[in-house]
Design an enzyme around this catalytic site. Sequence first.
Site, PDB file in Angstrom:
ATOM      1  N   VAL B   6       0.831  -1.197   0.000  1.00 57.74           N
ATOM      2  CA  VAL B   6       0.000   0.000   0.000  1.00 57.74           C
ATOM      3  C   VAL B   6       0.869   1.252   0.000  1.00 57.74           C
ATOM      4  O   VAL B   6       1.858   1.341   0.714  1.00 57.74           O
ATOM      5  CB  VAL B   6      -0.984   0.017   1.200  1.00 57.74           C
ATOM      6  CG1 VAL B   6      -0.253  -0.074   2.515  1.00 57.74           C
ATOM      7  CG2 VAL B   6      -1.885   1.246   1.168  1.00 57.74           C
ATOM      8  N   CYS B   7       0.507   2.208  -0.890  1.00 57.33           N
ATOM      9  CA  CYS B   7       1.154   3.519  -0.856  1.00 57.33           C
ATOM     10  C   CYS B   7       0.045   4.544  -0.966  1.00 57.33           C
ATOM     11  O   CYS B   7      -1.118   4.232  -0.731  1.00 57.33           O
ATOM     12  CB  CYS B   7       2.196   3.675  -1.954  1.00 57.33           C
ATOM     13  SG  CYS B   7       1.528   3.745  -3.620  1.00 57.33           S
ATOM     14  N   SER B   8       0.378   5.755  -1.339  1.00 62.11           N
ATOM     15  CA  SER B   8      -0.629   6.806  -1.322  1.00 62.11           C
ATOM     16  C   SER B   8      -1.674   6.600  -2.414  1.00 62.11           C
ATOM     17  O   SER B   8      -2.860   6.501  -2.155  1.00 62.11           O
ATOM     18  CB  SER B   8       0.051   8.161  -1.470  1.00 62.11           C
ATOM     19  OG  SER B   8      -0.873   9.181  -1.344  1.00 62.11           O
ATOM     20  N   GLY B  10      -1.227   4.130  -4.973  1.00 63.59           N
ATOM     21  CA  GLY B  10      -1.106   2.812  -5.583  1.00 63.59           C
ATOM     22  C   GLY B  10      -0.244   2.804  -6.838  1.00 63.59           C
ATOM     23  O   GLY B  10      -0.060   1.766  -7.459  1.00 63.59           O
TER      24      GLY B  10
END
Lengths: 417, 102
Positions: B6-8, B10
Amino acid sequence: MEAILKWVEEKLMPPMAKLAEQRHLRAVRDGIVATLPLIIVGSFFLIVASPPIPALSAKVQPYAAQILLLYRLSVGLMALYAVHGIGYSLAKSYNLDPVTGGLLALASFIMINLPQNIENIGFVLPISGLGGAGLFSAIIMAFFAVEVMRFLTERKITIKMPEGVPESVARSFEALIPAAVIMVIIYIVRIALNINIQEVIMNLFKPLVTAGDSLVGVLVPVLLITLLWSAGIHGVSVVGSIARPIWMTLLDANTQAAAAGSKILPHIAPEPFFQWFIWIGGSGATLCLVLLMLTSRSKYLRNLGRASILPGICNINEPVVFGTPIVLNPILAIPFILGPVVTAILTYLAMAANLVGRPYILAPWTLPAPIGAYLATGGDWRAAVLVLINIAITTLIYFPFFKLYERKLLEEESSDN
Amino acid sequence: MKILLVCSGGMSTSIVVKAVEKKAAELKEDVYVEAVSTTQFEEKLKDFDVALIAPQVRHRKQYFDEIASKHHVPTGVIEPQAYGPFGGEKIIRQAKEILKGV
């Protein structure tokens, strides 16, 4: 430089991260971000209505008003779309029913905008207060609605249905008392006392919006974003949760001026200003660094450059930020912070002097910067040229630091063999 | 082993997904990996064994952990040095270690 990086990680980052995690700000961010697809597509209707090619523009002219209708019903209702999402997210963060939260937020916001009775048409709700100009009112009213709901729920002042009643029925009964309280308060303030809540909130936030459009108001977010990124924290995601309502208000004012046909737009610094002219290749303007890497004598940098060039053109720079790394790297953090400051000042001055058009279209952020800048300014070729100039400037700023870092890596690589 | 990244937005984790997939194929490891944005995190999570948080959103770890503990999925923050086109092996190793500790 190392002292600054240490300061960022220990002193600047924790409070900023905490602020960005604050539930109200998080709800605002999630609510506004959810509207972006509508705003991106809607603002393109503006370009279609007045295309940058004169011959085409003349042909489209008779239909312009028609084409603009969908712009008015998307970008022009920005606050209306956002308020539901803000209420939904805030209610969800309190473990309250999100659908009711969104609904009550939406109702509170609509109810401070009074309908007018127009002859032969009937009651009409003016949409002027439902766009970007109403964004701050939307935020405040969503907070108001959900906080009332929370206050009543926490004190158990709700109608509880016995078990076995279907959830959707129970939910609508639970919302009865909050809805009544909200509507009575709004009735007293807005109608009985005739206080124009919309106008009061707008005036309250006006200084913030004006400040956001000043040169200092541009440099503060630029510096905060690069400082946070140099500690490896997603700067735009943190700073944006506070700055985005301001950016959207500025954007909406610009789109309205453009739709009304004005040539010089009122504001310089809606979000596309940062996206296309400053963050070329991603935060810290790293596209030029990737270009420098492509021909590096260091094998590692060359490979990283090749792997990062395509994402870089699309403004995705985590591979460079973490791979090089720039994060906590006292050499490369300097141009990473300095470069965007220089290009921000230059771009701001160029737009203030009207050498380059001001941005008013929201284009998807993964477009290559010159194309994005061209679209954002409604088709001003000078904007694309300015982006190329900014790439050249940041390349010059990065170059000495890049060479320094490359030499360091080359020494390591030769000692490895 | 199913890993959720998961990141900000995607976007950047999808690059890391490629790096992990490539390394997994080389090492003949049975790894399935997917990238999501912050907002999709909860709905995707339940189908995965372990969730790894991108370093640039590590300040939101508490938020991710709250959701993950509801679904009993262990989490970890990816080291900055592993978060790039050449970090696949480190990430696979990290995911394994987290799962071993559960």
